[in-house]
Scaffold this active site. Structure first.
Site, PDB file in Angstrom:
ATOM      1  N   SER A 196       0.907  -1.241  -0.066  1.00  0.00           N
ATOM      2  CA  SER A 196       0.038   0.102   0.041  1.00  0.00           C
ATOM      3  C   SER A 196       0.992   1.064  -0.091  1.00  0.00           C
ATOM      4  CB  SER A 196      -1.086  -0.098   1.181  1.00  0.00           C
ATOM      5  OG  SER A 196      -2.032   0.773   1.065  1.00  0.00           O
ATOM      6  N   HIS A 199      -7.412  -5.972   0.737  1.00  0.00           N
ATOM      7  CA  HIS A 199      -6.268  -4.818   0.545  1.00  0.00           C
ATOM      8  C   HIS A 199      -5.295  -5.355   1.624  1.00  0.00           C
ATOM      9  CE1 HIS A 199      -4.757  -0.997  -0.305  1.00  0.00           C
ATOM     10  NE2 HIS A 199      -4.352  -0.959   0.800  1.00  0.00           N
TER      11      HIS A 199
END
Length: 240
Positions: free
Chosen positions: A88, A222
Site C-alpha cells: 500500500s 487490501h
C-alpha cells in the site's frame, strides 16, 4: 534509533528483503513474513519514526523526505544484495527509495515488490485533511483490523493517531514525477478481493520500470499482507 528491525536473523541469507509498512503500520507487521520465507531470505522491516519503539520521535509527513532518509540508511547496511517490498503506502515509499539508490542501470536493488497500491502516475489526492480527527477516524474505521481497533479505543487512538495522520498526509500530498522510473525489475502483487487496487490497476506499474515487470494475484483483500499466504511467499522466493 535504527530504522531497521530483523525478526529472524539469517547470516547465510543470499538476499535481504527490506519491507516497508502500509499507512499506520509498523515494522512488526512483517514478523510473520520473516518467519515464513526460506533461510536464503532475511527480512529487514523498516520502522518509520513515530510508532512502536520509535513513538517518542516525530513522525514524517513528507514522502520524499522519508524516502531520502531510508535510502541514506540503506547505504550503511553491509551484507547481501537488497530487494524492496512495499505494501500500500509502503509500495510508493519503496518506489521512491529505489529511485534514490544509485539511479542508474543496473540498479543496486535486486527487485522492487509493490503490492496493493496504484502506480505513481495514477495517484490522485482525495482532498481530505487527515489532520482533522473526525476525518482520520472515519478512514480508520474502514481500514485494517488494527486501525479499526485503535479508532474504538481512546488509549490506543492517542498512541496511533499522530503517526497515522502523518502517513495519510504523506500519501495525500505525494506528487509522482511524470515518467519517473526505477532501473530494477518490478513485481506487482494484487489481492483477489481488493476492490480498489486489483490486477488491472497494479498492471500500470509496468510503465514505471526500465527493468522487467511481472504481475501476480494472491487471495485476500487490501490487507492480505497481515496474513501472508504460501502463494505470496512463493512469489517473493521466485522473484529474488
Amino acid at each position: 534509533m535504527s530504522w531497521f528491525r530483523t525478526f529472524v536473523e539469517r547470516p547465510e541469507a543470499r538476499v535481504r528483503l527490506v519491507c516497508l509498512p502500509y499507512a499506520g503500520g509498523g515494522a512488526g507487521l512483517y514478523r510473520a513474513l520473516a518467519q515464513q520465507l526460506s533461510p536464503r531470505i532475511e527480512v529487514v522491516a523498516v520502522q518509520y519514526p513515530g510508532r512502536q519503539d520509535r513513538r517518542a520521535e516525530a513522525p514524517v509527513d513528507d514522502l520524499e523526505v522519508l524516502a531520502e532518509r531510508i535510502a541514506a540508511e540503506l547505504t550503511t547496511l553491509d551484507g547481501p544484495p537488497v530487494a524492496l517490498f512495499g505494501h500500500s503506502l509502503g509500495a510508493t515509499v519503496g518506489f521512491e527509495v529505489a529511485r534514490r539508490m544509485l539511479p542508474r542501470f543496473p540498479s543496486p536493488v535486486a527487485r522492487l515488490f509493490v503490492s496493493a497500491r496504484k502506480a505513481p502516475a495514477d495517484h490522485r489526492p482525495s482532498g481530505r485533511d487527515f489532520r482533522d480527527d473526525a476525518v482520520l477516524r472515519a478512514w480508520a474505521r474502514n481500514a485494517s483490523d488494527a486501525a479499526r481497533q485503535a479508532a474504538s479505543d481512546p488509549d490506543l487512538w492517542m498512541l496511533a493517531a499522530p503517526s497515522l495522520a502523518a502517513d495519510l498526509t504523506m500519501s495525500e500530498t505525494y506528487q509522482g514525477r511524470p515518467g519517473a522510473k526505477v532501473a530494477c525489475p518490478v513485481t506487482a502483487v494484487a489481492g483477489s478481493a481488493d476492490r480498489g487496487c486489483g490486477v488491472e490497476e497494479m498492471g500500470r506499474w509496468a510503465a514505471h520500470t526500465l527493468g522487467g515487470f511481472d504481475i501476480e494475484e494472491v487471495k485476500g483483500d487490501h490487507y492480505f499482507i497481515d496474513d501472508p499466504t504460501d502463494e505470496l511467499c512463493r512469489i517473493i522466493e521466485e522473484g529474488v
